[in-house]
Enzyme design. Structure first.
Site, PDB file in Angstrom:
ATOM      1  N   HIS A 193      15.562  41.087  49.529  1.00 19.22           N
ATOM      2  CA  HIS A 193      15.295  40.161  50.627  1.00 19.22           C
ATOM      3  C   HIS A 193      16.438  39.143  50.620  1.00 19.22           C
ATOM      4  O   HIS A 193      16.398  38.145  49.889  1.00 19.22           O
ATOM      5  CB  HIS A 193      13.949  39.466  50.435  1.00 19.22           C
ATOM      6  N   ASP A 207      17.345  33.122  51.466  1.00 20.80           N
ATOM      7  CA  ASP A 207      17.454  32.139  52.551  1.00 20.80           C
ATOM      8  C   ASP A 207      18.741  31.341  52.357  1.00 20.80           C
ATOM      9  O   ASP A 207      19.448  31.502  51.368  1.00 20.80           O
ATOM     10  CB  ASP A 207      16.226  31.209  52.559  1.00 20.80           C
ATOM     11  N   ASP A 261      10.577  47.994  46.855  1.00 24.22           N
ATOM     12  CA  ASP A 261      11.989  47.714  47.150  1.00 24.22           C
ATOM     13  C   ASP A 261      12.177  47.697  48.661  1.00 24.22           C
ATOM     14  O   ASP A 261      12.734  48.626  49.240  1.00 24.22           O
ATOM     15  CB  ASP A 261      12.879  48.769  46.478  1.00 24.22           C
TER      16      ASP A 261
END
Ligand code: G3I
Ligand code: 9MR
Ligand code: ZN
Length: 547
Positions: free
Chosen positions: A474, A148, A519
């Site tokens: 991510h 993020d 993954d």
């Protein structure tokens, strides 16, 4: 399926070397790139364990010391390739250090250094102070926390701490050269690692209010969708001040003072001034001020249950930097409160030693590192030394529970399990330095092997390092930049029995802890990256390379 798990990067000539087989075979061979067998050895049967989900056989080839590129072969199975040579970790070390550069926020990225991973300036707008009617504030810069785009004070302080304690304990870190802009300092130029850390320190200074307290985080109200950082244009908020953030900043600025004073006196003095300002606020505000997300906001909370370990770290770091006995007295007082917390945690099943906890929440171990650096023989120094040695001994015992020689139990496979491991490896690294005990080295080696592929996922958890390195972190830029591979050197959070995101539910039911991994770019609870998962690996690798 018959599989052979191995550290896919490799080993120094003199290292202990092993592969782990998940099938019965009396022997194995080492085969070179031409397909010639260069070594034959026998396996030993370890058996099943609670964490890997495999019936393990160990192939030890420590006495094979010829440099080259090889794989391990047995029956119908062969491992990934690995190398043996004296420079085997050079690329890894550069990659894990340069990672922080790619995570820079603001206008600091330069195409010349970032290449295809360059992004336009981001998050430069002024931030609104949440819940107040005051002027918006410039808090540009620093590093994105993770997948993020939030920037969080405690997370940033802890990542910086791992890197700077790394520098303090192992000066070889100053000789890791990689391509980032370096700036002038009193001694000529800042070493790369210090030039990079300065970027985060300057951002953290902006997170401090005039009264010394520190905002807990700056983020948009909710996490951005998958967009490049420059396309995340939502309003930025500075969320509440916390005593945990303020204490972590007091601590890390004092630590940074001790490092930068040798390079850039003016910058170091500013760090000390800010550390003292934060500490003054803490003393004037003895009640804990914890942090909770604002109603409806979903960015990282980094909540902590209490602030004693943070205040302890601040007192220890300031004592180390100034030698002023008043900080020692504060640390002594706080020590007793941490011990109470430890006793309560132990009742709930916590097994470790709280004076070896190295973040992001419990940070008393970072304070202990400052005391160890001080090299005194007072009560707190002795407590620190004994804590690291006894925790390391506990970890050695845990290593005997599984076929991988790994210092992890089932309970450690939580969100960011690779950091749980890396924190343990930091403890072992420090204990090894204090005592020179060979067994600690072996446990560190097994941990490195695990991170780099000797695990029942057969996966290297560092991008770009290892034949089967994970590829789908991510990480918002990776999701949308159209580039096949993420940049190298990112450390995955790793297996998590909690499987705390929607995609993670696709992991087969009943999977062993080590196999609770996927993954996949959606898997933030298994496969995100963050600055404080990279930083402990830098510390541990520095310890390994320093020998
Ligand atoms: O402490 C408990 C332990 O007592 C218990 O046995 C265990 C079993 O579930 O859980 C432990 O708590 C975990 C906690 O981390 C402490 O490590 C929680 O389960 C787990 O959900 C929590 O995960 C954190 C996650 O945010 C969610 O809050 C991660 O450590 C933390 O690294 C992660 O941080 C995020 C930021 O919020 C946002 N940016 C990305 C970053 C990485 O994913
Ligand atoms: O991408 C976010 C990741 O960095 C965080 O660790 C995680 C937990 O806070 O949240 C992720 O964002 C998700 C959001 O919380 C809910 N909607 C989906 C988002 C990711 O796809
Ligand atoms: Zn940014």
């Amino acid at each position: 399926m018959n599989k052979i798990f191995i550290n896919q990067v490799g080993f120094f000539e003199s290292d202990k070397k092993k592969a782990v087989l998940n099938f019965a075979a009396p022997s194995f061979q080492i085969v070179d790139e031409k397909g010639s067998s260069v070594y034959t050895g026998e396996t030993t049967h370890f058996g099943e364990d609670e964490i890997s989900g495999e019936d393990t056989y160990i192939a030890d080839f420590s006495d094979f010391k010829t440099s080259g590129k090889y794989k391990v072969v047995s029956k119908d199975a062969s491992s990934s390739y690995f190398e043996i040579n004296k420079n085997v970790y050079d690329k890894l070390m550069k990659d894990i250090c340069k990672c922080f550069y790619f995570l820079r926020c603001g206008d600091a990225l330069d195409e010349k250094y970032a290449g295809v991973y360059y992004h336009k300036p981001c998050h430069l707008s002024l931030a609104t102070v949440y819940g107040e009617n005051t002027d918006p504030v410039d808090v540009s810069g620093g590093w994105h926390d993770a997948g993020d785009y939030g920037r969080y004070s405690t997370a940033g302080a802890v990542a910086v701490a791992h890197l700077l304690y790394g520098v303090r304990f192992f000066d070889c870190l100053l000789d890791v050269h990689y391509d980032i802009p370096k700036e002038k300092c009193d001694r000529g130029q800042l070493p790369e690692i210090l030039a990079e850390v300065k970027v985060e320190l300057e951002f953290l200074m902006k997170m401090q209010r005039e009264n010394g307290s520190v905002w807990h985080k700056v983020t948009t109200f909710n996490h951005a969708p998958f967009v490049m950082p420059e396309d995340d244009k939502e309003e930025l908020f500075l969320f509440n001040v916390s005593s945990i953030a303020t204490a972590d900043i007091a601590a890390v600025f004092a630590l940074a003072y001790s490092v930068y004073k040798n390079y850039d006196k003016a910058f170091a003095d500013k760090l000390m001034e800010r550390s003292l300002l934060a500490y003054k606020w803490l003393k004037e505000n003895p009640d804990e001020l914890l942090f909770h997300n604002a109603e409806g906001s979903n960015t990282g909370e980094y909540g902590e249950a209490e602030d004693k370990s943070n205040r302890f770290w601040a007192a220890c770091a300031l004592y180390e930097a100034t030698s002023d006995g008043k900080y020692y007295s504060d640390a002594m007082e706080l020590k007793d409160k941490i011990e109470v917390f430890d006793a309560n945690a132990k009742k709930k099943g916590y097994q470790g030693n709280v004076f070896t906890c190295l973040g992001w929440a419990e940070v008393a171990g970072l304070g202990a590192l400052s005391l160890l650096l001080k090299r005194e023989d007072n009560a707190l120094s002795i407590l620190s030394r004994n804590s690291f040695l006894s925790e390391a001994d506990r970890l050695l015992e845990v290593c005997t529970h599984n076929g991988f020689g790994l210092c992890m139990d089932k309970k450690d496979f939580i969100w960011g399990s690779n950091m749980e491991l890396l924190k343990y490896m930091m403890v072992l690294t420090v204990a090894e330095r204090i005592s020179g005990k060979e067994e600690y080295k072996n446990a560190i080696r097994s941990g490195i092997d695990y991170i780099l592929g000797c695990n029942s996922m057969d996966t290297s958890y560092v991008t770009g390092n290892g034949e089967k390195a994970f590829k789908n972190p991510h990480l918002r830029p990776t999701a949308v930049d159209g580039i096949q591979q993420p940049w190298p050197g990112l450390v995955s959070g790793g297996p998590n029995i909690g499987l705390q995101d929607e995609r993670a539910k696709e992991v087969p039911a009943g999977s062993a802890p080590m196999k609770c991994y996927y993954d996949h770019i959606d898997c933030y609870s298994l496969n995100e990256i963050t600055i404080y998962w990279n930083s402990p690996l830098v510390f541990v690798m520095a310890g390994l390379l320093n020998q």
